[in-house]
Design a protein around this motif. Structure first.
Motif, PDB file in Angstrom:
ATOM      1  N   TYR A 228      12.110  -5.058   5.940  1.00 12.83           N
ATOM      2  CA  TYR A 228      12.272  -6.609   6.054  1.00 12.83           C
ATOM      3  C   TYR A 228      11.219  -7.406   5.336  1.00 12.83           C
ATOM      4  N   VAL A 229      10.193  -6.814   4.747  1.00 17.97           N
ATOM      5  CA  VAL A 229       9.134  -7.717   4.138  1.00 17.97           C
ATOM      6  C   VAL A 229       9.369  -7.481   2.515  1.00 17.97           C
ATOM      7  N   THR A 230       9.590  -6.189   2.238  1.00 14.21           N
ATOM      8  CA  THR A 230       9.694  -5.733   1.221  1.00 14.21           C
ATOM      9  C   THR A 230      11.030  -5.771   0.362  1.00 14.21           C
TER      10      THR A 230
ATOM     11  N   ALA B  80       4.651 -12.649  -3.488  1.00 11.81           N
ATOM     12  CA  ALA B  80       3.839 -13.234  -2.540  1.00 11.81           C
ATOM     13  C   ALA B  80       4.506 -13.062  -0.982  1.00 11.81           C
ATOM     14  N   LYS B  81       5.581 -12.646  -1.169  1.00  9.81           N
ATOM     15  CA  LYS B  81       6.185 -12.757   0.432  1.00  9.81           C
ATOM     16  C   LYS B  81       5.773 -11.279   1.229  1.00  9.81           C
ATOM     17  N   ILE B  82       5.295 -10.749   0.327  1.00 11.94           N
ATOM     18  CA  ILE B  82       4.869  -9.357   0.949  1.00 11.94           C
ATOM     19  C   ILE B  82       3.520  -9.536   1.622  1.00 11.94           C
TER      20      ILE B  82
ATOM     21  N   PHE C   8      -0.930   3.792   0.623  1.00 14.31           N
ATOM     22  CA  PHE C   8      -2.274   3.965  -0.054  1.00 14.31           C
ATOM     23  C   PHE C   8      -1.886   4.162  -1.448  1.00 14.31           C
ATOM     24  N   GLY C   9      -3.165   4.430  -2.240  1.00 11.04           N
ATOM     25  CA  GLY C   9      -2.600   4.320  -3.777  1.00 11.04           C
ATOM     26  C   GLY C   9      -2.779   2.957  -4.232  1.00 11.04           C
ATOM     27  N   PRO C  10      -2.550   2.881  -5.577  1.00 11.46           N
ATOM     28  CA  PRO C  10      -2.608   1.694  -6.188  1.00 11.46           C
ATOM     29  C   PRO C  10      -1.393   0.677  -5.839  1.00 11.46           C
ATOM     30  N   LEU C  11      -1.609  -0.712  -5.633  1.00 17.43           N
ATOM     31  CA  LEU C  11      -0.520  -1.384  -5.454  1.00 17.43           C
ATOM     32  C   LEU C  11       0.552  -1.634  -6.531  1.00 17.43           C
ATOM     33  N   LYS C  12       1.570  -1.261  -6.456  1.00 18.61           N
ATOM     34  CA  LYS C  12       2.510  -1.230  -7.632  1.00 18.61           C
ATOM     35  C   LYS C  12       2.717  -2.819  -8.312  1.00 18.61           C
ATOM     36  N   PRO C  13       2.618  -3.016  -9.358  1.00 13.53           N
ATOM     37  CA  PRO C  13       2.678  -4.553  -9.749  1.00 13.53           C
ATOM     38  C   PRO C  13       3.680  -5.398  -9.327  1.00 13.53           C
TER      39      PRO C  13
ATOM     40  N   LYS D 274      -1.854  -5.442   1.638  1.00 10.87           N
ATOM     41  CA  LYS D 274      -1.395  -6.786   1.877  1.00 10.87           C
ATOM     42  C   LYS D 274      -0.973  -6.711   3.290  1.00 10.87           C
ATOM     43  N   MET D 275      -0.691  -5.595   3.754  1.00  8.35           N
ATOM     44  CA  MET D 275      -0.082  -5.213   5.180  1.00  8.35           C
ATOM     45  C   MET D 275      -0.917  -4.672   6.171  1.00  8.35           C
ATOM     46  N   PRO D 276      -2.394  -5.028   6.312  1.00 10.29           N
ATOM     47  CA  PRO D 276      -3.166  -3.969   7.140  1.00 10.29           C
ATOM     48  C   PRO D 276      -2.669  -3.768   8.395  1.00 10.29           C
ATOM     49  N   ILE D 277      -2.103  -5.021   9.307  1.00  8.00           N
ATOM     50  CA  ILE D 277      -1.608  -4.628  10.509  1.00  8.00           C
ATOM     51  C   ILE D 277      -0.476  -3.697  10.560  1.00  8.00           C
TER      52      ILE D 277
END
Lengths: 640, 498
Positions: B360-362, B457-459, B446-451, B376-379
């Motif tokens: 839904y988000v990505t 910003a919607k994520i 986990f790991g680095p967040l893809k650019p 960006k999405m801890p919950i």
């Protein structure tokens, strides 16, 4: 009243870390609330001391009695000591962590899992009920996953293990924190599941799950040799994986991607120590030295002995080639834990008791205690050094050592007190270990003693190397960031000072009399001198360039990462892709896409082909059917 | 508290709510989404009240005559009530979740349509949605084989339409597939039921025990098993599951898991309780099939890159844990099987719905394109981890308690050595569950967040109406994991009579 003691002991760390979790978005609060988390651990320290001095025996509270699951706590010799060790070490590390983790990008995550880690280990320590112990056991696994992968962004090389970009064959020899967490949980689950199987089987076979109440001899006799071996192997799988024994040691090396406070706790009083502690605890109540008539049991203890000794030597040799501060210490921990397993396993053949306790188990346990404080001190120093030099590799000369005097002195004390050099703390315990292995010559030959001595000597060398390359003969650090770190110093100074207390206890306690006697035996003195010599050599010559290829081989953990990172996953994913690409596609083809739909399609097309709308076609079909019936009738008539 | 027609109300209220939506759809517009929520909150409250009465020892029976041959009987006892309650809670949670999710699907699928058409689809979703709780509760409370069959078949209808209207890429093809498999499974149950009628002259479940020892009991059980195994996606009848789960809108993901799992309840209710001894011949074959399905499902799951397909494939294996317990036919293993079914639907509703949140988000389904999303999405990450630990069976979750009851139940009855070996292998195969759930967590969060994700910003975490209901499901799982006694007492009051 006692239930409150236990409630506070286990819940105070967890509950005190919840506010910081809830305030995870508020920077101001997340900077203040760690103090509350540390206070929670302090409450556990107080409770563990209360238990140590006041409580004794078993305490039972109902939970789900029908399923054999109850809160049953045992305050015996082992748990009373180990509880205090765990709580005190966790508290010192937590104090250190207040400084070390300042400014971290997710303090809520860190403090929650750190406190959960402590509470879980305390549960493992005091539980008499195997189910309850397993709850703590799994809590350790979950918390270690969270903490090892704490720096999940993988954006700072200082948190990695291995050299960036280096490869051996197809395998990259660099591991980021997020992978370290995954590796830990996957390896640990691999052992925990058989352990769960063993506990479930014990509940089915025994009227109780309480370790102190299980009739182990009767249980083993019921299930026979094969059953005993399978049951104990399932338990040992859990213990060996948790304690990172060969061949399950790789996760521990890459666990160094976590914050150093985590490494300190992981290596001293929780997690890896948990495996060895539970083995000692189980053996304490199984009393295998009285069960020589039980078929299969000796094989189990032989296996545990040699896995321990081999892991001990493997860890020490691997450490000898390592140049990363924390990974070197990790390898040495694996080695020490191996010796604890070996000593505890040796109890099978040792009948000697002091103050009603088996000498071999006492040796294993006291070595665990000494190792816990010494190794925690070294890890905390290591963390401070990483902060100060901004490097995870061994570096720092004498000048640097002078500027880091407290760390330097603590390292000297911790290493000399740990390696078994006369007359410092571990010497007396290791003398007991020498004596135990000497006892085994009659039953198992001289190999265990040789492996122990070899391990001890190499171990002394690597500890000296750690001291030398950090403070005496190491390269000058590229960065020096020496200001601050007040609470860090407090943490490791407090930690190392306990080693003196342990020395006093060894000379004061009745049950450690055997260690003192062993310390004056000629074999122990000779081994002690060999260790001293190895230590001096390691100090003077921490690097031997002629052996650099061998060192690289050891540094690569003798290529054991291939099993973890290449052979196992490649095989697993190959099989799963085989199932997906061929197995499932085949079945899908049968039911959904090809065979059955094709068959229906064919039938449907044939039926539709009849419907041409031309009369001649229908007449042909009707005539054909009439002809067919006539033929059938004719044939039937002839036949009848 | 005595509430008249309490069981009937639990089904009738959603029916009325569905009718209200259907009839007033143009007037109420987007508020239609709140009607199922209100209805299901009410029915959940009713089930709680009924639960208290049942826990106190009352068995609630209601009977309504429905034609000359069939009586519409409803029964709430220690077995049906907890199952119905947990299912209804999941339905309620997912009705909240659907509010935003359906809107999102409409934006994606029907972006070219006018507002009126979109509103028609929106309201259609919610009245169709209500057919799920109606059917589930119907299956749980029914006292009659033919009623159970009807409700099983009724489930296929909302599945078909919701899939067709709101599903993903291959939704039309998969909707037909789902429909056909549903009908095939239901038909076997119908054959079995008719065979019962031919022997007994009744469809009443309470009369089935009279079939014990009758040679036809074998064939009846075989037919019903076949039908229900199709629903449960037991190997090799599992092939519908990955596609259906992967292509449906994720707001009904948890319900699909219930759709497949509820067969475990039916097996206990209509076969094991009345025909326990006659089923012994099926015991080991069922356990072997379950074990094969567990391992096969887990291997299939490991091969997935698509986050929705991963959850789908994991359902195949997870359902069979319940089946292994049922196959062992001991009191504790059966209770463990039912308990694990409840735990699995809770865990799967969380895990699958979280997968839906990620999509839904990505807008991405491929896990290899994800990574570092916890930043960006801890919950959402917390939810995934909660779902993972429930499915893996980490202590203090319902998953662990379920497995404990189930496997100790198998061991303690000292069955044949084959049974022991199967159970042991079943336990060992849970290693694979841990592997795929945590490996997926590693890849997604986990790991680095893809650019491309970092710059979007919607994520971020979804609206609270999507995440809080799932958190509540997680809390329920932890509560019943920590304190399973009420549910176990209820189950034991019925299954313990064996």
């Amino acid at each position: 009243m006692n239930e409150w003691v236990f409630l506070l002991l286990f819940l105070a760390p967890v509950v005190s870390s919840i506010p910081i979790v809830l305030a995870y978005k508020n920077k101001e609060w997340t900077e203040k609330l760690p103090y509350l988390s540390v206070f929670g651990i302090f409450v556990s320290v107080l409770m563990s001391l209360l238990i140590f001095f006041v409580l004794e025996g078993q305490y039972r509270y109902d939970w789900i009695p029908d399923l054999g699951i109850n809160f049953v706590f045992m305050c015996d010799y082992l748990s009373r000591y180990m509880g205090v060790i765990t709580a005190v070490i966790a508290f010192f590390i937590a104090v250190y962590g207040l400084d070390y983790m300042k400014g971290d990008y997710r303090p809520s995550w860190y403090w929650f899992f750190f406190n959960l880690f402590t509470a879980s280990m305390l549960l493992v320590v005091y539980s008499d009920n195997l189910f309850l112990l397993f709850v703590g056991w799994e809590g350790l696994g979950a918390a270690s996953w969270g903490l090892i992968g704490h720096w999940f962004r993988d954006d700072d090389d200082i948190a990695y293990v291995g050299e960036a970009g280096r490869k051996v064959g197809p395998l990259g020899m660099s591991w980021p924190p997020s992978f370290g967490g995954w590796r830990a949980i996957s390896t640990i689950r691999f052992g925990d599941v058989p352990m769960f199987l063993a506990i479930a089987a014990i509940w089915a076979l025994s009227p109780t799950l309480n370790i102190s109440e299980i009739e182990w001899g009767t249980l083993f006799a019921t299930i026979g040799a094969a059953g005993t071996i399978i049951l104990m192997l399932c338990i040992l799988m859990g213990l060996f994986t948790k304690s990172a024994q060969v061949p399950f040691s790789e996760w521990l090396m890459t666990a160094m991607t976590g914050p150093t406070t985590v490494s300190a706790l992981l290596h001293s009083a929780t997690m890896v120590a948990a495996g060895a502690f539970v083995f000692i605890k189980l053996t304490w109540y199984i009393e295998p030295w009285h069960l020589h008539g039980v078929p299969g049991l000796e094989s189990v203890y032989v296996l545990a002995l040699f896995i321990g000794l081999i892991s001990g030597l493997y860890g020490a040799l691997a450490g000898s080639g390592m140049l990363e501060r924390k990974v070197l210490l990790a390898a040495s921990t694996m080695s020490s834990i191996g010796l604890m397993f070996a000593a505890a396993a040796a109890s099978f053949w040792i009948h000697e008791e002091i103050a009603g306790m088996n000498l071999a188990l006492l040796v294993a346990f006291w070595y665990m205690a000494v190792h816990a404080f010494a190794k925690a001190s070294l890890f905390l120093v290591s963390g401070h050094l990483i902060h100060a030099t901004h490097s995870r590799f061994l570096c720092g000369g004498l000048e640097f050592g002078k500027r880091m005097t407290p760390a330097f002195i603590v390292t000297i004390i911790a290493t000399t007190f740990l390696v078994g050099m006369p007359p410092f703390t571990a010497y007396w315990v290791k003398s007991g270990m020498d004596e135990v292995m000497e006892h085994l010559i009659h039953d198992l030959g001289i190999i265990p003693l040789i492996l122990l001595i070899l391990t001890s000597v190499v171990y002394a060398g690597i500890m000296a190397k750690f001291l030398s390359l950090n403070f005496i003969k190491g390269d000058k650090p590229q960065h020096e960031h020496l200001e601050g770190g007040g609470l860090m110093k407090v943490g490791y100074i407090l930690m190392v000072s306990v080693l003196f207390l342990l020395t006093i206890l060894i000379f004061k306690n009745e049950e450690t009399e055997g260690f003192r006697q062993a310390g004056y035996a000629s074999v122990s003195i000779m081994v002690g001198l060999a260790i001293l010599l190895a230590y001096v050599v390691g100090l003077v010559k921490p690097r031997i360039s002629a052996l650099s290829k061998l060192g690289t081989f050891f540094n690569d953990r003798m290529y054991l990462p291939f099993v973890n990172d290449y052979i196992l996953p490649k095989t697993g994913f190959f099989v799963s892709h085989l199932v997906n690409e061929y197995g499932n596609r085949g079945i899908d083809g049968l039911f959904n896409t090809k065979v059955i739909p094709g068959l229906f399609g064919w039938i449907s097309r044939r039926i539709r082909a009849i419907q041409t709308g031309y009369l001649s076609r229908y007449i042909t079909i009707v005539l054909g059917i009439v002809m067919f019936i006539l033929v059938i009738v004719a044939v039937g008539g002839v036949w009848l | 508290m005595m509430i008249p027609y309490i069981l009937l109300q639990t089904m009738l209220v959603p029916v009325i709510a569905a009718l209200v939506i259907l009839l007033t759809r143009r007037k109420i517009g987007r508020r239609a989404g709140w009607i199922p929520i209100m209805a299901l909150l009410y029915t959940t409250a009713l089930l709680f009240i009924a639960g208290i009465r049942v826990y106190q020892g009352t068995v609630i029976r209601e009977e309504y005559v429905w034609g000359p041959y069939v009586t519409f009987g409803l029964l709430a006892d220690g077995l049906s009530l907890p199952v119905a309650l947990i299912i209804n809670i999941i339905c309620t949670a997912l009705s909240f979740y659907s509010l935003h999710y359906v809107e999102h699907r409409l934006e994606v699928i029907y972006e070219d349509e006018d507002e009126k058409t979109r509103l028609a689809y929106y309201t259609t979703y919610f009245w169709l949605y209500l057919l799920f709780p109606i059917s589930f509760l119907g299956i749980c409370f029914a006292t009659n084989l033919i009623i159970i069959y009807l409700f099983i078949e009724l489930l296929v209808i909302p599945l078909y339409f919701i899939m067709s209207y709101f599903g993903y890429v291959e939704r039309f093809r998969v909707a037909v597939m789902c429909f056909l498999w549903g009908i095939v499974g239901g038909t076997f149950v119908l054959f079995g039921s008719v065979l019962v009628y031919s022997q007994m002259g009744t469809f009443e479940i309470s009369e089935l025990h009279a079939l014990a020892g009758n040679p036809m009991a074998f064939w009846i059980a075989l037919l019903i098993f076949l039908g229900l195994f199709t629903k449960m996606a037991v190997f090799p009848l599992h092939v519908w599951m990955p596609s259906v789960h992967a292509e449906h809108p994720t707001c009904i993901a948890g319900l699909l898991a219930v759709y497949a799992n509820i067969a475990a309840y039916v097996i206990v209710r209509v076969l094991i309780l009345p025909l326990h001894n006659d089923l012994k011949v099926f015991g080991i074959p069922i356990m072997i099939m379950a074990l094969i399905t567990i391992v096969y499902g887990a291997l299939l799951t490991l091969a997935q890159d698509d986050v929705k397909r991963l959850c789908a494939c994991s359902t195949i294996g997870q359902i069979s844990y319940s089946l292994i317990g049922l196959g062992a036919l001991t009191i504790w293993s059966i209770e463990g099987g039912v308990y694990y079914f409840l735990s699995h639907i809770l865990g799967k509703a969380i895990l699958f719905s979280t997968a839906g949140i990620i999509v839904y988000v990505t807008g991405i389904r491929n896990m290899s394109k994800m990574g570092g999303l916890i930043h960006k999405m801890p919950i959402s990450a917390t939810l995934w981890i909660a779902g993972a630990v429930i499915l893996t069976g980490v202590p203090l979750t319902s998953g662990f308690t379920g497995k404990w009851i189930l496997f100790t139940g198998i061991f303690s009855a000292n069955p044949t050595s084959i049974g022991l070996v199967i159970a042991s292998l079943g336990i060992l195969s849970t290693i694979l569950t841990g592997a795929y759930t945590f490996w997926a967590a590693h890849r997604i969060f986990f790991g680095p967040l893809k650019p491309e994700l970092a710059n979007n910003a919607k994520i971020r975490d979804p609206p609270l109406t999507m995440s809080i209901p799932l958190l509540i499901l997680a809390v329920i799982s932890f509560i019943i994991g920590l304190y399973p006694e009420p549910i176990m007492d209820l189950l034991h009051s019925v299954i313990g009579l064996l």
